[in-house]
Design a protein around this motif. Structure first.
Motif, PDB file in Angstrom:
ATOM      1  N   ASN A  99     -10.809   1.020  -5.499  1.00  0.00           N
ATOM      2  CA  ASN A  99     -11.343  -0.110  -4.133  1.00  0.00           C
ATOM      3  C   ASN A  99     -10.146  -1.540  -4.155  1.00  0.00           C
ATOM      4  O   ASN A  99     -10.815  -2.497  -4.795  1.00  0.00           O
ATOM      5  CB  ASN A  99     -12.224  -0.675  -5.621  1.00  0.00           C
ATOM      6  N   LYS A 100     -10.318  -1.817  -2.560  1.00  0.00           N
ATOM      7  CA  LYS A 100      -9.902  -2.825  -2.228  1.00  0.00           C
ATOM      8  C   LYS A 100     -10.290  -3.714  -2.532  1.00  0.00           C
ATOM      9  O   LYS A 100      -9.253  -4.851  -2.819  1.00  0.00           O
ATOM     10  CB  LYS A 100      -9.155  -2.331  -0.864  1.00  0.00           C
ATOM     11  N   GLU A 101     -10.994  -4.393  -2.628  1.00  0.00           N
ATOM     12  CA  GLU A 101     -11.330  -5.367  -2.907  1.00  0.00           C
ATOM     13  C   GLU A 101     -11.242  -6.079  -4.457  1.00  0.00           C
ATOM     14  O   GLU A 101     -11.401  -7.391  -4.552  1.00  0.00           O
ATOM     15  CB  GLU A 101     -13.305  -5.525  -2.668  1.00  0.00           C
ATOM     16  N   ILE A 152      -1.860  -1.205  10.935  1.00  0.00           N
ATOM     17  CA  ILE A 152      -2.976  -0.908  11.434  1.00  0.00           C
ATOM     18  C   ILE A 152      -3.561   0.063  10.157  1.00  0.00           C
ATOM     19  O   ILE A 152      -3.604   0.837  10.010  1.00  0.00           O
ATOM     20  CB  ILE A 152      -3.452   0.173  12.443  1.00  0.00           C
ATOM     21  N   LEU A 153      -4.589  -1.236   9.750  1.00  0.00           N
ATOM     22  CA  LEU A 153      -4.608  -0.670   8.101  1.00  0.00           C
ATOM     23  C   LEU A 153      -6.437  -0.841   8.120  1.00  0.00           C
ATOM     24  O   LEU A 153      -6.939  -0.331   6.670  1.00  0.00           O
ATOM     25  CB  LEU A 153      -4.529  -1.547   7.642  1.00  0.00           C
ATOM     26  N   ASN A 154      -7.143  -0.994   9.694  1.00  0.00           N
ATOM     27  CA  ASN A 154      -8.553  -0.273   9.543  1.00  0.00           C
ATOM     28  C   ASN A 154      -9.152   0.513   9.962  1.00  0.00           C
ATOM     29  O   ASN A 154      -8.456   0.322  11.768  1.00  0.00           O
ATOM     30  CB  ASN A 154      -9.591  -1.829   9.340  1.00  0.00           C
ATOM     31  N   GLY A 155      -9.406   1.809   9.812  1.00  0.00           N
ATOM     32  CA  GLY A 155      -9.396   3.153  10.984  1.00  0.00           C
ATOM     33  C   GLY A 155     -11.241   2.587  11.984  1.00  0.00           C
ATOM     34  O   GLY A 155     -11.309   2.928  12.541  1.00  0.00           O
ATOM     35  N   THR A 156     -11.885   2.118  11.364  1.00  0.00           N
ATOM     36  CA  THR A 156     -12.920   1.412  11.991  1.00  0.00           C
ATOM     37  C   THR A 156     -12.566   0.677  13.003  1.00  0.00           C
ATOM     38  O   THR A 156     -13.519   0.663  14.503  1.00  0.00           O
ATOM     39  CB  THR A 156     -14.469   1.158  11.407  1.00  0.00           C
ATOM     40  N   THR A 157     -12.174  -0.515  13.427  1.00  0.00           N
ATOM     41  CA  THR A 157     -11.539  -1.284  14.400  1.00  0.00           C
ATOM     42  C   THR A 157     -10.698  -0.696  15.310  1.00  0.00           C
ATOM     43  O   THR A 157     -10.695  -0.460  16.460  1.00  0.00           O
ATOM     44  CB  THR A 157     -10.760  -2.458  13.542  1.00  0.00           C
ATOM     45  N   ALA A 190     -16.978  -6.201   7.253  1.00  0.00           N
ATOM     46  CA  ALA A 190     -15.808  -6.305   6.520  1.00  0.00           C
ATOM     47  C   ALA A 190     -15.222  -6.003   7.388  1.00  0.00           C
ATOM     48  O   ALA A 190     -13.965  -6.582   7.691  1.00  0.00           O
ATOM     49  CB  ALA A 190     -16.237  -5.883   5.124  1.00  0.00           C
ATOM     50  N   ASP A 191     -15.811  -5.259   8.185  1.00  0.00           N
ATOM     51  CA  ASP A 191     -14.572  -4.148   9.968  1.00  0.00           C
ATOM     52  C   ASP A 191     -13.990  -5.306  10.248  1.00  0.00           C
ATOM     53  O   ASP A 191     -12.855  -5.062  10.823  1.00  0.00           O
ATOM     54  CB  ASP A 191     -15.122  -2.736   9.518  1.00  0.00           C
ATOM     55  N   VAL A 192     -15.278  -5.223  10.845  1.00  0.00           N
ATOM     56  CA  VAL A 192     -14.934  -6.436  12.193  1.00  0.00           C
ATOM     57  C   VAL A 192     -14.156  -7.418  12.692  1.00  0.00           C
ATOM     58  O   VAL A 192     -13.545  -7.911  12.628  1.00  0.00           O
ATOM     59  CB  VAL A 192     -15.604  -5.568  13.306  1.00  0.00           C
ATOM     60  N   ARG A 199      -7.503  -7.377   2.871  1.00  0.00           N
ATOM     61  CA  ARG A 199      -7.135  -7.132   1.292  1.00  0.00           C
ATOM     62  C   ARG A 199      -6.497  -6.504   1.172  1.00  0.00           C
ATOM     63  O   ARG A 199      -5.722  -6.441   0.706  1.00  0.00           O
ATOM     64  CB  ARG A 199      -8.966  -6.708   0.791  1.00  0.00           C
ATOM     65  N   LYS A 200      -6.247  -5.412   2.138  1.00  0.00           N
ATOM     66  CA  LYS A 200      -5.273  -4.221   2.186  1.00  0.00           C
ATOM     67  C   LYS A 200      -3.503  -5.264   1.932  1.00  0.00           C
ATOM     68  O   LYS A 200      -3.045  -4.530   1.366  1.00  0.00           O
ATOM     69  CB  LYS A 200      -5.669  -3.160   2.742  1.00  0.00           C
ATOM     70  N   VAL A 201      -3.504  -5.904   3.071  1.00  0.00           N
ATOM     71  CA  VAL A 201      -2.189  -6.661   3.663  1.00  0.00           C
ATOM     72  C   VAL A 201      -1.616  -7.500   2.426  1.00  0.00           C
ATOM     73  O   VAL A 201      -0.573  -7.168   2.057  1.00  0.00           O
ATOM     74  CB  VAL A 201      -1.911  -6.875   5.075  1.00  0.00           C
ATOM     75  N   SER A 298      -4.460   9.622   7.430  1.00  0.00           N
ATOM     76  CA  SER A 298      -6.028   9.791   7.466  1.00  0.00           C
ATOM     77  C   SER A 298      -5.879   8.210   6.613  1.00  0.00           C
ATOM     78  O   SER A 298      -6.125   8.562   5.542  1.00  0.00           O
ATOM     79  CB  SER A 298      -6.833  10.613   7.171  1.00  0.00           C
ATOM     80  N   GLY A 299      -6.729   7.633   7.301  1.00  0.00           N
ATOM     81  CA  GLY A 299      -6.871   5.704   6.749  1.00  0.00           C
ATOM     82  C   GLY A 299      -8.031   5.334   5.784  1.00  0.00           C
ATOM     83  O   GLY A 299      -8.400   5.031   5.569  1.00  0.00           O
ATOM     84  N   ALA A 300      -9.149   6.759   5.927  1.00  0.00           N
ATOM     85  CA  ALA A 300     -10.258   6.552   5.752  1.00  0.00           C
ATOM     86  C   ALA A 300     -10.732   7.868   5.808  1.00  0.00           C
ATOM     87  O   ALA A 300     -10.154   8.957   5.657  1.00  0.00           O
ATOM     88  CB  ALA A 300     -11.112   5.779   6.252  1.00  0.00           C
ATOM     89  N   GLY A 301     -11.885   8.434   5.448  1.00  0.00           N
ATOM     90  CA  GLY A 301     -13.254   9.486   4.859  1.00  0.00           C
ATOM     91  C   GLY A 301     -12.993  10.470   3.575  1.00  0.00           C
ATOM     92  O   GLY A 301     -11.572   9.476   2.856  1.00  0.00           O
TER      93      GLY A 301
HETATM   94  N1  HSE Z   1     -13.687   0.296   5.820  1.00  0.00           N
HETATM   95  C1  HSE Z   1     -12.080   1.088   5.769  1.00  0.00           C
HETATM   96  C2  HSE Z   1     -11.802   1.635   7.243  1.00  0.00           C
HETATM   97  C3  HSE Z   1     -12.978   2.426   4.678  1.00  0.00           C
HETATM   98  O1  HSE Z   1     -12.575   1.907   8.188  1.00  0.00           O
HETATM   99  O2  HSE Z   1     -10.732   1.646   7.403  1.00  0.00           O
HETATM  100  C4  HSE Z   1     -11.496   2.560   4.394  1.00  0.00           C
HETATM  101  O3  HSE Z   1     -10.894   1.540   3.445  1.00  0.00           O
END
Ligand code: HSE
Length: 406
Positions: A99-101, A152-157, A190-192, A199-201, A298-301
């Motif tokens: 839970n990164k938050e 690059i800490l966000n997979g969605t973006t 939160a992603d975009v 939060r991750k950095v 793999s940063g997510a999933g």
């Molecule tokens: N929403 C996050 C991402 C999930 O896209 O990287 C993993 O923390």
């Protein structure tokens, strides 16, 4: 036997159960003991699922069961995860979290309680999903003075930016595709808008620099303003637009200053982050004697993130009665104002103002794309953020600006 409880049977929680089932024998061997899921806490029931008989709805059942020594918190959000985590640690149970938050806002408080109670608060899965970066910072990289942790800490973006570039689709269309594929949340803010990467950095910088970097102090910009025109210019420049989350230090006047930022950057083709595409994440670490190193994966999933959580469960089981070191301390790290950060910027201006802009921004290069008409792109000279902002204000016609990763 080590009994664990999983809080939250969503994407990551169900992944944790699957990883434990898939690799049961080797996990037990490596943990030195059998790991058994005794409880799954969720508001829902899961009829027909093998874990149904383990489902409980009241956290106190877990808290008051002395057989449970490890709690896996994969619920997300601050409430009730904060209360459950604190209560579990105070009760002498280790907690493993994705839970990164929660880690970004209360991680150091939990680390202190864990130390006092001789248990562990572990959160490998909170940054970079399955990428083993936190353990690397706390163990393998301990001889290093880490000067930079960026990535690059966000997979969605990263998926959205890659699809925009490769398919020529605009932001809104790709966001919808990402949602349909299950990468992006229905509420993708939160992603975009960069908050997740921020939060991750904050977590990674806190460990790398040894003090608390408050995520609220990190300047954060997302990718929702990036357009197809920007992608065209990036291609011409042989660069890629990436949402970067940076934490770094610079020697300044006999002292060291620390900076952090989340924003879209143009990354040069010879930088290792250039080729990190799709939902993948990568974390670039620079050490003073090691030089550069990069962690990619793999940063997510569900399963990659769950694998990192189970890695923490194994560590907690193997180190019962002993708190593993984490170099994140409570003292606040004061970040320097980004006004002083010096870099080049890519800007777009109307064709009719190209010459004027060239002079004002000390442009080093003009760039045109045959797919974008009536305007021109420029790469500015080296400017501080403040100098750039002042010039942009007095010029008044900057259509877009994207920082260039130096
Ligand atoms: N929403 C996050 C991402 C999930 O896209 O990287 C993993 O923390």
């Amino acid at each position: 036997m080590v009994n664990i409880a999983v809080l939250g049977y969503g994407t990551v929680g169900s992944g944790v159960v699957e990883v434990l089932n898939t690799n049961r024998e080797l996990i037990d061997l490596r943990a030195g003991e059998e790991i058994r899921v005794k409880y799954v806490l969720d508001l829902r029931d899961f009829p027909g699922d093998p874990i149904q008989e383990k489902v409980v709805h009241d956290f106190d059942t877990i808290l008051n069961d002395p057989e449970v020594s490890i709690v896996v918190e994969v619920m997300g959000g601050l409430k009730p995860a904060y209360d459950f985590t604190k209560a579990a640690l105070l009760k002498g149970k280790s907690v493993c979290s994705s839970n990164k938050e929660l880690v970004a806002s209360h991680g150091v408080e939990f680390l202190e309680i864990a130390k006092e109670k001789q248990v562990n608060y572990l959160f490998e899965a909170s940054c970079g999903g399955g990428i083993p970066i936190i353990r690397a910072l706390n163990e393998s990289l301990t001889p290093e003075d880490v000067i930079e942790v960026s990535g690059i800490l966000n997979g969605t973006t990263n998926f959205i930016l890659t699809e925009m570039r490769d398919k020529g689709a605009d932001f809104e269309d790709v966001l919808k595709e990402a949602q349909d594929l299950g990468y992006a949340e229905r509420n993708p803010e939160a992603d975009v808008e960069g908050h997740d990467a921020c939060r991750k950095v904050a977590i990674l910088s806190s460990i790398a620099f040894g003090k608390t970097v408050k995520y609220q102090d990190i300047y954060t910009e997302g990718i929702s303003h990036i357009t197809l025109q920007d992608m065209e210019y990036a291609k011409e420049l042989n660069m890629a637009i990436k949402l970067l989350a940076n934490g770094y230090s610079l020697p300044e006047g006999g002292d060291v200053s620390y900076y952090a930022m989340v924003a879209p950057f143009l990354v040069r083709h010879d930088h290792p982050l250039y080729s990190v595409d799709g939902v993948f994440n990568a974390i670039f670490v620079r050490g003073n004697t090691l030089g550069d190193t990069m962690f990619y994966g793999s940063g997510a999933g569900s399963l990659p993130t769950a694998s990192a959580v189970v890695g923490d469960v194994i560590s907690a089981a193997r180190n019962a009665g002993k708190t593993l070191p984490c170099f994140w301390k409570g003292e606040k790290l004061t970040l320097s104002s980004n006004d002083k950060a010096v870099r080049q910027f890519f800007i777009r201006v109307g064709e009719d103002r190209a010459e004027e802009a060239k002079n004002i921004f000390r442009a080093e290069r003009l760039v045109r794309s045959e797919r974008v008409t009536g305007e021109v792109g420029l790469i500015t000279g080296m400017l501080s953020e403040k100098e750039f902002a002042d010039k942009a204000e007095s010029f008044g016609g900057v259509l877009q600006r994207i920082r260039i990763n130096q």
